[in-house]
Design an enzyme around this catalytic site. Structure first.
Site, short mmCIF file in Angstrom:
data_model
loop_
_atom_site.label_atom_id
_atom_site.label_comp_id
_atom_site.label_asym_id
_atom_site.label_seq_id
_atom_site.Cartn_x
_atom_site.Cartn_y
_atom_site.Cartn_z
N HIS A 47 0.82 -1.21 0.00
CA HIS A 47 0.00 0.00 0.00
C HIS A 47 0.86 1.27 0.00
CE1 HIS A 47 -2.07 3.16 2.46
NE2 HIS A 47 -2.90 3.05 1.45
N GLU A 50 2.11 1.78 -3.39
CA GLU A 50 1.07 2.34 -4.25
C GLU A 50 1.10 3.87 -4.18
OE1 GLU A 50 -2.94 3.96 -3.48
OE2 GLU A 50 -3.13 1.86 -2.86
N HIS A 51 1.28 4.41 -2.97
CA HIS A 51 1.40 5.87 -2.84
C HIS A 51 2.67 6.38 -3.52
CE1 HIS A 51 -1.51 7.15 0.52
NE2 HIS A 51 -1.86 5.92 0.18
#
Lengths: 412, 420
Positions: A47, A50-51
């Site tokens: 996650h 992803e950023h």
């Protein structure tokens, strides 16, 4: 509507549902990586990565990336789940090439150390935000209780501790091992020029070097537990319940979806009439979620603390009755019309079709048209619902409750 | 490259019934679906001050049986028709939205005609209806950002325009059967009601059907809503949470104002897309927040820009200061590059809006309510093209962000900047 696919020499697949009548297109990179591919040390890296993908490449700064997406008029975002990470944009057809150029470029991010430290703060804010909201982290917690050490029990966000300890090098190594051409694919839906798409992707991604990836897809050994967690500051009491269900490769998954609709849809289901309609709870519902090797029936109940125990008993009673007496043909029929209408309504937007086409390719490497789905829903019989219930009894579950209750009365 | 596609030409039709109700429609045969948006003039601004939440309660109750169907038969009928539905209560209206397969549109309309004109309002289900509303009020208490924004609206609008749409626990608890019956009979009426239909349907056929279904609905006169100064709740609410939640509001112009699109563009520069100012300055450059945003909330005669940021307590003061700084910096104007990016987003958004019958039905209903006509997307698209950054900067000179109202929620209070 036409389905087309192509595989580049390095293993990268391109799949698209082309619809001349659409006004826009949805396009995305789907990466087969998520929380289930992490270790304790790397908790939350998928996650966080992803950023970081939006934080720039050798060709573009973070500001360039954001500015260019906005210049295209793109409606774009990304999300990370237990088993995939998806980057997508809805754009007008004439922006296809520019969108591919931008998406393909960010799939090879710089992962610069100063950006990494800045974005770490944002991730920690995101973790804190969810910790303050119902169900106050219990959605992660219940998976740990139910599945123990199985990879699907991992938290997508990770923890403040795991994120704080993470280094740029760890993220780079994870990126190298997961974002390989054969472990991701491009999907598109709507008004797509497929021939051009293949060329556009090939010229940008054709040089990516492939390497083998693996994923543990063992079946989960779940256990059945009950846990009560006090949280004084909450107003409502929340009850979460997790039971095993057909997984994404299981052909019973349509029956499982209809079973969940009959039993626990947020309107017109057994749970609705028993608990929601009389105003006994703010909400009470059950849904079916599918992953590779693991399926879940996930129930959710939020209500006044004083009524929580009684509501949980009502839920248990409904489960018992369903397992003993089954469902009726009328209930199934009603659920079928409802679900079919949802499929048709949802199909009118290219972005929705993108998630559908991408999701099917991700989980089963198959294409399913709207007509295929409608037929599959129609084919489900009452008997197949009952078989699912027999194999995956709703009454065998893990339950977690959190809220202001200072005491959870023991069973009589 | 910037998008160049144009919106497809579609024309909206309208018909006013003799009793005052308006039907607006935008037929398009490329869809398999049709969607309706039915607005009735039953908004929270009309609730008696000691019965806050009555609109939500009545909205819940009308679904508990209408016409020839009891509660269960009504919900089941909608389910068999595959209707995806939603209801919401706003300042001036309750809106019922429903999307379904085009072939089920007429039958769906018949059910909604019953629901607004012939609800049973069964007294044996009043307690259940009240419990549903009370649960919603309590549930919202557990969502810190929702709780904060409700307080911000209350502080930012004159009474009764800043009320919470779900009302108060006391208001709902004190509502009697007579209150429900009386409020329904006063506010569910054709004058001020708007029915919007978008999707695959034949206009003449629907006009005839709607005349037959709603033509006998009796109109009533209504009194104007009177305004007063709200008793302002305190700026800070102590709350046991990891994050501090910050809300800032300031006045803007409503939808029917000729300058609305400029005001909307200003908010777009502030908070549309990831290159917008709040996202870039608060999140990207400083890493202060996961969520930071601003939106223009419009009522018929007034509007506010509402900003929100959520951040951990020790960085809350900086977040507040940077966010305020960005609001003030708007007074220096926007650049043509910012405006061009925004136009690209808006224009592709308009084209994508044409791919959803639900989106179109709610937009054309809103157009009629605010403007008394439906703006074709072609017209909106042209108006957007025509906006120049100078126009926006002139607007900002005349309406500089000012008169800020604050609300915060979290473990400790912040220093609120003064003299804005």
């Amino acid at each position: 509507m036409r389905f087309l696919s192509h595989t580049l020499d390095n293993g990268l697949e391109i799949v698209a549902e082309c619809n001349e009548a659409a006004h826009s297109q949805g396009i995305g990179f789907f990466v087969r990586t998520g929380a289930r591919d992490e270790t304790d040390e790397l908790a939350g890296v998928s996650h966080f990565l992803e950023h970081m993908v939006f934080k720039g490449t050798p060709r573009r700064s973070a500001e360039d990336v954001n500015r260019e997406f906005d210049q295209l008029g793109a409606h774009y975002n990304a999300f990370t789940s237990e088993e995939n990470t998806v980057y997508y944009a809805s754009v007008l057809p004439e922006c296809q090439e520019a969108t591919v150029d931008l998406l393909a470029d960010v799939m090879r991010p710089s992962l610069r150390a100063d950006d990494f430290e800045m974005e770490k703060k944002v991730i920690i804010e995101e973790i804190q935000m969810y910790a303050d909201q119902p169900p106050f982290g219990m959605d992660d917690h219940i998976k740990e209780l139910h599945y123990g050490k199985h990879p699907l029990a991992r938290s997508v966000l990770g923890t403040v501790q795991s994120i704080t300890a993470l280094t740029p090098d760890q993220m780079r190594a994870y990126f190298e091992s997961r974002y390989c051409p054969s472990n991701l694919f491009v999907a598109a839906a709507g008004k797509v020029d497929f021939e051009a798409l293949v060329d556009q992707v090939a010229s940008r991604c054709g040089g990516w070097i492939d390497r083998p990836t693996s994923r543990e897809i063992d079946k989960a050994n779940s256990v059945s537990q009950f846990q009560w967690v006090p949280r004084e500051s909450a107003t409502q009491q929340y009850v979460l319940q997790l039971a095993d269900a057909p997984a994404s490769e299981d052909k019973d998954r349509y029956a499982a979806k209809l079973l969940a609709t009959v039993f626990g849809d947020d309107s017109g289901s057994r749970l609705y009439w028993e608990i929601v309609d009389p105003g006994l709870a703010e909400s009470a519902s059950m849904g079916h979620y599918e992953y590779l090797g693991v399926g879940m029936f996930f129930s959710w109940l939020s209500c006044d603390p004083e009524t929580a125990k009684a509501n949980l008993e009502r839920l248990s009673k409904l489960q018992e009755v369903a397992e003993k007496d089954g469902f009726t043909a009328k209930e199934l029929q009603q659920a079928q019309s409802k679900v079919k209408a949802r499929v048709v309504l949802g199909s009118e937007r290219p972005r929705n079709r993108l998630f559908h086409v991408g999701g099917n390719w991700m989980q089963r490497r198959e294409y399913r048209s709207v007509a295929d789905d409608l037929a599959a829903i129609d084919e489900v019989s009452l008997d197949s619902l009952h078989k699912v219930l027999e194999k995956f009894p709703l009454s065998r579950h893990t339950t977690v409750t959190i809220g202001p209750m200072t005491d959870w009365p023991a069973e009589e | 490259m910037a998008p160049v596609s144009q919106v497809q030409q579609r024309s909206a039709r309208s018909r006013q019934l003799a009793n005052g109700m308006v039907l607006v429609g935008e037929p398009a045969d490329t869809f398999q679906s049709a969607a309706i948006s039915l607005l009735v003039p039953s908004g929270y601004s009309r609730e008696p001050a000691d019965r806050l939440g009555l609109s939500s309660l009545v909205c819940d109750m009308v679904l508990r049986g209408a016409g020839s169907r009891d509660s269960r038969a009504l919900v089941n009928a909608l389910e068999i028709l595959g209707v995806e539905r939603g209801e919401s209560v706003g300042a001036s209206q309750t809106s019922f939205s429903a999307a379904t397969l085009a072939s089920n549109l007429k039958e769906t309309l018949s059910i909604y005609a019953d629901l607004v004109q012939r609800p049973h309002l069964p007294k044996d289900q009043l307690d259940a209806g009240k419990l549903v509303c009370l649960q919603e009020i309590r549930g919202a208490e557990d969502e810190p950002s929702q709780r904060l924004m409700a307080r911000l609206r209350h502080r930012a609008y004159p009474e009764p325009w800043g009320r919470a749409s779900h009302g108060s626990e006391e208001g709902v608890s004190d509502s009697s059967e007579a209150d429900v019956q009386d409020y329904w009979s006063r506010t569910y009426q054709p004058r001020g009601s708007i029915l919007a239909v978008a999707g695959n349907f034949d206009w003449d056929e629907i006009v005839e059907h709607v005349e037959a279904l709603f033509g006998d609905w009796k109109p009533l006169d209504t009194a104007a809503v009177s305004e007063s100064v709200a008793s302002r709740s305190s700026e800070h609410e102590p709350y046991d949470s990891n994050q501090c939640h910050i809300g800032i509001a300031f006045p803007s112009v409503p939808y029917r104002d000729p300058e609305y699109l400029r005001a909307w563009a200003v908010v777009g520069v502030l908070s549309g897309g990831m290159s917008s100012r709040l996202f870039a300055e608060v999140r990207e450059k400083r890493g202060l927040c996961y969520t930071v945003s601003a939106s223009l909330q419009t009522q018929r005669d007034r509007a506010r820009v509402l900003c929100y940021a959520g951040t951990t307590a020790d960085r809350a003061q900086e977040t507040l200061d940077v966010t305020c700084g960005e609001l003030l910096r708007l007074r220096d104007g926007v650049t043509s590059e910012e405006l061009d990016r925004l136009k690209a987003r808006i224009k592709s958004g308009l084209i994508m809006q044409q791919e959803s019958t639900s989106a179109r039905s709610s937009v054309i209903a809103r157009d009629w309510y605010h403007l008394g006509r439906v703006r074709a997307l072609e017209e909106v698209s042209r108006l957007i093209d025509e906006i120049r950054s100078e126009d926006i900067n002139d607007f900002l000179k005349e309406h500089p962000p000012a008169d800020f109202v604050f609300a915060t929620l979290g473990p400790s209070a912040l220093n609120i900047p003064e003299n804005y």
